[in-house]
Design an enzyme around this catalytic site. Structure first.
Site, PDB file in Angstrom:
ATOM      1  N   THR A 140       4.161  -7.098  -4.125  1.00  0.00           N
ATOM      2  CA  THR A 140       5.407  -6.343  -4.301  1.00  0.00           C
ATOM      3  C   THR A 140       6.084  -6.720  -5.612  1.00  0.00           C
ATOM      4  O   THR A 140       7.090  -6.108  -5.976  1.00  0.00           O
ATOM      5  CB  THR A 140       6.365  -6.619  -3.129  1.00  0.00           C
TER       6      THR A 140
ATOM      7  N   ASP B 143      -2.822 -10.485   0.815  1.00  0.00           N
ATOM      8  CA  ASP B 143      -1.498  -9.864   0.746  1.00  0.00           C
ATOM      9  C   ASP B 143      -0.521 -10.822   0.063  1.00  0.00           C
ATOM     10  O   ASP B 143      -0.659 -12.048   0.163  1.00  0.00           O
ATOM     11  CB  ASP B 143      -1.020  -9.540   2.162  1.00  0.00           C
TER      12      ASP B 143
ATOM     13  N   ARG C 228       6.647   3.408   6.195  1.00  0.00           N
ATOM     14  CA  ARG C 228       6.911   2.447   7.282  1.00  0.00           C
ATOM     15  C   ARG C 228       8.264   2.717   7.922  1.00  0.00           C
ATOM     16  O   ARG C 228       8.416   2.655   9.150  1.00  0.00           O
ATOM     17  CB  ARG C 228       6.854   1.012   6.739  1.00  0.00           C
TER      18      ARG C 228
ATOM     19  N   LYS D  20      -0.103  -0.421   1.198  1.00  0.00           N
ATOM     20  CA  LYS D  20      -1.059  -1.271   0.481  1.00  0.00           C
ATOM     21  C   LYS D  20      -2.088  -1.886   1.435  1.00  0.00           C
ATOM     22  O   LYS D  20      -3.281  -1.896   1.140  1.00  0.00           O
ATOM     23  CB  LYS D  20      -0.303  -2.359  -0.284  1.00  0.00           C
ATOM     24  N   THR D  21      -1.632  -2.394   2.569  1.00  0.00           N
ATOM     25  CA  THR D  21      -2.568  -2.964   3.545  1.00  0.00           C
ATOM     26  C   THR D  21      -3.490  -1.891   4.091  1.00  0.00           C
ATOM     27  O   THR D  21      -4.700  -2.108   4.252  1.00  0.00           O
ATOM     28  CB  THR D  21      -1.798  -3.647   4.684  1.00  0.00           C
TER      29      THR D  21
END
Length: 379
Positions: free
Chosen positions: A195, A146, A254, A101-102
């Protein structure tokens, strides 16, 4: 290259620390002799990820691996805005941690050729914090927030008008003499990441023109992620080893990048830096990541269910006591993947081990066990 500015605010003690699953419970587990989760399998970003992950982030939609539907939709949204010469609609990126997302927010700013201002929901405690950021935006800038669902209510209410009318009202003074001063702000694009989309209020969610739901990755895409990261890091790895790491990464880039770094450490010490299938398997065995991506705590939960309680149903508090952990850790850290992998079911009466869970620890499930469940799509 777009300019990126990270804006952060100092938080009062304790704020922002308890939201990451397992933070508070890790110490208690150690004190009780319980099973601490393998940090390499935690999809939450850690301080050690930042510097390396920056070099691994793709810089454009073409470079971004996976999420084909989101990339196609976002390309249309950005392309249409560019062709009309206007600021794109606000974008909400929703999905579990570690899916990009980032990175996608950075790519949006890069594709638009504008600056990116970054902050987080917990940092925006007061309306004044948000007003300071909004008043400094230039036309076309991208503001990335975020964990936007954790933003304080006063700041969120100010954001409503900013998103819709590109204007904010600042209250000066107190009591009967207070005055509202309207401030025009430059048109901008807000990119919010969450999230927990269900925790967003209706008024905030409705103001996003485009919502992208990020999905877990399949093994083929994760193998490409591992191969690309290995090339950037200068790691000598073959295709079978990359696929092995990908199959144990829980569908999360990740985690895949983190496991690659651990396997690289093992290879540098024991295999002259060359990662083969055998080296990858040996390294992942050392780091307690089994063939299904489960760590010691995950396996302890399954064994407590199967061997200690005959497959369940078992309440989460009882299960947590059996593995020496906090109930929140079991519920928020272990269960999401175990449920997704088809090893644990959560009916109203409690947690139940499926046939896949019995077989995973080498036991034959009794008749009537839930299953069989196939989770080969995760491998």
């Amino acid at each position: 290259m777009s300019d990126i500015e990270r804006t952060e605010f100092k938080l009062p003690p304790g704020i922002g620390m308890s939201s990451a699953p397992g933070n508070a419970s890790g110490n208690s587990a150690a004190a009780q002799g319980g099973f601490v989760q393998n940090a390499d399998l935690n999809p939450q970003e850690t301080s050690g990820d930042t510097d390396i992950d920056t070099s691994l982030r793709p810089k454009s939609l073409d470079e971004f691996i996976g999420q084909p539907k989101v990339r196609t939709q976002l390309d249309l949204v950005l392309g249409g805005a560019r062709s009309r010469g206007v600021t794109p609609d606000h974008v909400l990126l929703a999905g579990p941690p570690g899916l990009g997302k980032t990175t996608m927010a950075m790519i949006i700013a890069q594709e638009l050729g504008t600056s990116l201002r970054m902050t987080s929901g917990p940092a925006l405690e007061r309306a004044g914090d948000l007003a300071a950021m909004l008043s400094n935006l230039m036309e076309g800038d991208v503001l990335f927030i975020d964990e936007i669902h954790r933003m304080a209510r006063p700041a969120e209410e100010m954001l409503y008008m900013a998103m819709e009318d590109f204007r904010i009202d600042v209250i000066v003074g107190k009591g009967p003499g207070a005055t509202s001063i309207p401030i025009e702000i430059a048109p901008f694009t807000l990119v919010g990441a969450t999230t927990r989309a269900g925790m967003l209020t209706g008024p905030l969610r409705d103001r996003f023109g485009f919502t992208a739901q990020m999905e877990f990755y399949d093994v083929a895409d994760l193998t490409r992620v591992v191969t690309r990261a290995a090339g950037i890091l200068g790691v000598d790895i073959n295709g079978d080893a990359a696929a092995e790491i990908a199959s144990r990464s829980r569908g999360t880039p990740r985690i895949a990048n983190r496991l690659l770094r651990r396997v690289r450490d093992f290879a540098d010490v024991n295999a002259d830096g060359k990662i083969t299938l055998e080296v990858a398997r040996a390294a992942l065995l050392v780091f307690d990541v089994d063939e299904s991506g489960l760590d010691r705590l995950d396996r302890a939960v399954i064994e407590a269910l199967v061997k200690g309680h005959g497959g369940g149903p078992v309440g989460v508090n009882t299960l947590a006591l059996a593995v020496g952990e906090e109930p929140s850790t079991v519920e928020e850290v272990c269960e999401p993947y175990l449920v997704r992998a088809g090893m644990v079911s959560r009916p109203p009466r409690g947690r139940v081990a499926t046939a896949a869970a019995w077989r995973h620890i080498g036991l034959e499930p009794p008749e009537g066990t839930i299953g069989p469940v196939s989770y080969t799509h995760l491998r």
